[in-house]
Design a protein around this motif. Sequence first.
Motif, PDB file in Angstrom:
ATOM      1  N   SER A 176       0.836  -1.201   0.000  1.00  0.00           N
ATOM      2  CA  SER A 176       0.000   0.000   0.000  1.00  0.00           C
ATOM      3  C   SER A 176       0.874   1.255   0.000  1.00  0.00           C
ATOM      4  O   SER A 176       0.600   2.219  -0.730  1.00  0.00           O
ATOM      5  CB  SER A 176      -0.920  -0.003   1.229  1.00  0.00           C
ATOM      6  N   LEU A 177       1.929   1.240   0.805  1.00  0.00           N
ATOM      7  CA  LEU A 177       2.875   2.356   0.822  1.00  0.00           C
ATOM      8  C   LEU A 177       3.546   2.497  -0.533  1.00  0.00           C
ATOM      9  O   LEU A 177       3.703   3.605  -1.056  1.00  0.00           O
ATOM     10  CB  LEU A 177       3.921   2.133   1.912  1.00  0.00           C
ATOM     11  N   GLY A 178       3.935   1.355  -1.130  1.00  0.00           N
ATOM     12  CA  GLY A 178       4.593   1.375  -2.424  1.00  0.00           C
ATOM     13  C   GLY A 178       3.702   1.924  -3.525  1.00  0.00           C
ATOM     14  O   GLY A 178       4.165   2.662  -4.399  1.00  0.00           O
ATOM     15  N   VAL A 179       2.414   1.574  -3.490  1.00  0.00           N
ATOM     16  CA  VAL A 179       1.470   2.084  -4.490  1.00  0.00           C
ATOM     17  C   VAL A 179       1.326   3.604  -4.361  1.00  0.00           C
ATOM     18  O   VAL A 179       1.328   4.334  -5.362  1.00  0.00           O
ATOM     19  CB  VAL A 179       0.097   1.401  -4.342  1.00  0.00           C
ATOM     20  N   PHE A 217       0.083   8.024   6.373  1.00  0.00           N
ATOM     21  CA  PHE A 217      -0.810   7.119   7.105  1.00  0.00           C
ATOM     22  C   PHE A 217      -0.328   5.671   7.004  1.00  0.00           C
ATOM     23  O   PHE A 217      -0.432   4.899   7.958  1.00  0.00           O
ATOM     24  CB  PHE A 217      -2.242   7.235   6.574  1.00  0.00           C
ATOM     25  N   ASN A 218       0.198   5.300   5.837  1.00  0.00           N
ATOM     26  CA  ASN A 218       0.736   3.946   5.684  1.00  0.00           C
ATOM     27  C   ASN A 218       1.954   3.734   6.572  1.00  0.00           C
ATOM     28  O   ASN A 218       2.131   2.655   7.153  1.00  0.00           O
ATOM     29  CB  ASN A 218       1.099   3.677   4.223  1.00  0.00           C
ATOM     30  N   LEU A 219       2.799   4.747   6.682  1.00  0.00           N
ATOM     31  CA  LEU A 219       3.946   4.659   7.583  1.00  0.00           C
ATOM     32  C   LEU A 219       3.482   4.490   9.020  1.00  0.00           C
ATOM     33  O   LEU A 219       4.098   3.754   9.806  1.00  0.00           O
ATOM     34  CB  LEU A 219       4.806   5.918   7.457  1.00  0.00           C
ATOM     35  N   CYS A 220       2.392   5.140   9.360  1.00  0.00           N
ATOM     36  CA  CYS A 220       1.821   5.017  10.701  1.00  0.00           C
ATOM     37  C   CYS A 220       1.325   3.583  10.942  1.00  0.00           C
ATOM     38  O   CYS A 220       1.574   2.995  11.998  1.00  0.00           O
ATOM     39  CB  CYS A 220       0.678   6.023  10.869  1.00  0.00           C
ATOM     40  N   CYS A 221       0.647   3.011   9.953  1.00  0.00           N
ATOM     41  CA  CYS A 221       0.156   1.629  10.061  1.00  0.00           C
ATOM     42  C   CYS A 221       1.306   0.637  10.156  1.00  0.00           C
ATOM     43  O   CYS A 221       1.237  -0.346  10.914  1.00  0.00           O
ATOM     44  CB  CYS A 221      -0.728   1.285   8.864  1.00  0.00           C
ATOM     45  N   ILE A 222       2.383   0.890   9.409  1.00  0.00           N
ATOM     46  CA  ILE A 222       3.555   0.012   9.465  1.00  0.00           C
ATOM     47  C   ILE A 222       4.187   0.053  10.853  1.00  0.00           C
ATOM     48  O   ILE A 222       4.649  -0.972  11.369  1.00  0.00           O
ATOM     49  CB  ILE A 222       4.579   0.415   8.386  1.00  0.00           C
ATOM     50  N   SER A 223       4.195   1.220  11.477  1.00  0.00           N
ATOM     51  CA  SER A 223       4.750   1.314  12.829  1.00  0.00           C
ATOM     52  C   SER A 223       3.918   0.503  13.818  1.00  0.00           C
ATOM     53  O   SER A 223       4.472  -0.129  14.727  1.00  0.00           O
ATOM     54  CB  SER A 223       4.823   2.786  13.270  1.00  0.00           C
ATOM     55  N   ILE A 244      -5.454  -0.324   5.481  1.00  0.00           N
ATOM     56  CA  ILE A 244      -5.201   0.203   4.134  1.00  0.00           C
ATOM     57  C   ILE A 244      -6.378   1.049   3.654  1.00  0.00           C
ATOM     58  O   ILE A 244      -6.202   2.147   3.107  1.00  0.00           O
ATOM     59  CB  ILE A 244      -4.919  -0.948   3.151  1.00  0.00           C
ATOM     60  N   LEU A 245      -7.605   0.542   3.865  1.00  0.00           N
ATOM     61  CA  LEU A 245      -8.804   1.272   3.440  1.00  0.00           C
ATOM     62  C   LEU A 245      -8.911   2.611   4.161  1.00  0.00           C
ATOM     63  O   LEU A 245      -9.210   3.643   3.536  1.00  0.00           O
ATOM     64  CB  LEU A 245     -10.045   0.417   3.713  1.00  0.00           C
ATOM     65  N   MET A 246      -8.649   2.619   5.462  1.00  0.00           N
ATOM     66  CA  MET A 246      -8.728   3.861   6.227  1.00  0.00           C
ATOM     67  C   MET A 246      -7.643   4.848   5.787  1.00  0.00           C
ATOM     68  O   MET A 246      -7.900   6.061   5.722  1.00  0.00           O
ATOM     69  CB  MET A 246      -8.597   3.558   7.722  1.00  0.00           C
ATOM     70  N   SER A 247      -6.448   4.348   5.485  1.00  0.00           N
ATOM     71  CA  SER A 247      -5.359   5.238   5.065  1.00  0.00           C
ATOM     72  C   SER A 247      -5.734   6.008   3.801  1.00  0.00           C
ATOM     73  O   SER A 247      -5.547   7.231   3.720  1.00  0.00           O
ATOM     74  CB  SER A 247      -4.078   4.423   4.812  1.00  0.00           C
ATOM     75  N   TRP A 248      -6.292   5.304   2.823  1.00  0.00           N
ATOM     76  CA  TRP A 248      -6.665   5.947   1.567  1.00  0.00           C
ATOM     77  C   TRP A 248      -7.923   6.801   1.714  1.00  0.00           C
ATOM     78  O   TRP A 248      -7.992   7.905   1.168  1.00  0.00           O
ATOM     79  CB  TRP A 248      -6.868   4.895   0.479  1.00  0.00           C
ATOM     80  N   SER A 249      -8.916   6.307   2.463  1.00  0.00           N
ATOM     81  CA  SER A 249     -10.181   7.051   2.616  1.00  0.00           C
ATOM     82  C   SER A 249      -9.973   8.351   3.364  1.00  0.00           C
ATOM     83  O   SER A 249     -10.476   9.412   2.948  1.00  0.00           O
ATOM     84  CB  SER A 249     -11.207   6.180   3.348  1.00  0.00           C
ATOM     85  N   LEU A 250      -9.245   8.306   4.478  1.00  0.00           N
ATOM     86  CA  LEU A 250      -9.006   9.517   5.260  1.00  0.00           C
ATOM     87  C   LEU A 250      -8.203  10.542   4.464  1.00  0.00           C
ATOM     88  O   LEU A 250      -8.436  11.749   4.570  1.00  0.00           O
ATOM     89  CB  LEU A 250      -8.277   9.166   6.557  1.00  0.00           C
ATOM     90  N   SER A 251      -7.271  10.056   3.649  1.00  0.00           N
ATOM     91  CA  SER A 251      -6.470  10.970   2.822  1.00  0.00           C
ATOM     92  C   SER A 251      -7.341  11.699   1.807  1.00  0.00           C
ATOM     93  O   SER A 251      -7.170  12.902   1.569  1.00  0.00           O
ATOM     94  CB  SER A 251      -5.369  10.188   2.102  1.00  0.00           C
ATOM     95  N   ILE A 252      -8.268  10.974   1.209  1.00  0.00           N
ATOM     96  CA  ILE A 252      -9.182  11.591   0.235  1.00  0.00           C
ATOM     97  C   ILE A 252     -10.062  12.625   0.923  1.00  0.00           C
ATOM     98  O   ILE A 252     -10.298  13.724   0.386  1.00  0.00           O
ATOM     99  CB  ILE A 252     -10.035  10.516  -0.455  1.00  0.00           C
TER     100      ILE A 252
END
Length: 326
Positions: free
Chosen positions: A77-80, A125-131, A157-165
Amino acid sequence: MNAMAEESFYVGYNFHPCYEINNVSKTLTRTSTTVCVLLYIILGLLSVVTVCGNLLVIISIIYFKQLHTMSNYLIISLGVADLLVGIVVFPLSMSFSLSSCLYYRNVFCKIRDSFDVILSTTSIFNLCCISVDRYYAVCKPLIYRTKINVHVVGIMILMSWSLSILVAIGFVIADLNQEKCKENCFYDVVIEKILPPVFSFYLPVIIILYIYLRIFFIAQKQARSIQNTIKSVATVNNMERKATKTLAIVLGAFLMCWLPFFLCFSLQLLGGVSVPVYETLNWLTLFNSMLNPFIYAFFYHWFRSAFKIIISRKIFQMDCSNFDLV
């Protein structure tokens, strides 16, 4: 645009590598200087490296079965997000930073801002999830598989993208309302200048710092426990150095790329920030998308093995998906 901001833009263009401004007529003239050409080449190379690095990460995780883990799904997800930064945000930012878009705020500029906010915030947000994943893997290994499963990772992953949008939509709406607003623009300024950095950076970075500090202190405690058990000072020192080095690389690169920009963004409320400074710091944040593959993938030997197999094109010659990446 108020007088102070307008003057800030004019001052910025007096030092712009690709444009000159006529202080009398306030018009911009395109100039093809050596500095301008070099900047296009350098930024273009950064874009290529970002795309290639993140493509290697994504292909490796998808192709090699050994890399099909919960942690690596978050890294995909971070890579994408970082891949799209290289494909979309880098070219748009090149046109933005090295064009007259900084002066003429048109639809193109707003599209660029939207993609920038969405993808950069998703990356954070993905970095946060990875931590969070690393915390359970290192500090609570016995319950890791029950806490971090496919369902939980999917929600992350869904929350990371949704919150960013949602953050990007709020930012754009506030920007449009502020342009129409003439007198009382307090709430629009708050939404545009205060809430985005708080939710996009300051809150996630506090979480990341707290989690990695917890990991560091627990790793030190585990190292001392091993020392008491096997009386091996060399082993303990090696473990502590490795833990310290890993956390220093992760936190140092992240804060180096992101903190200056958001501090600058916050200081805009106190006065105008020159164009060159603002755009340079914005490029520094995008640079983090190029560093992430090195930090979160190149650091591990199995990813390095996967990259060598892909680059050597062995995956086109034989089925390497079950290879033991040692």
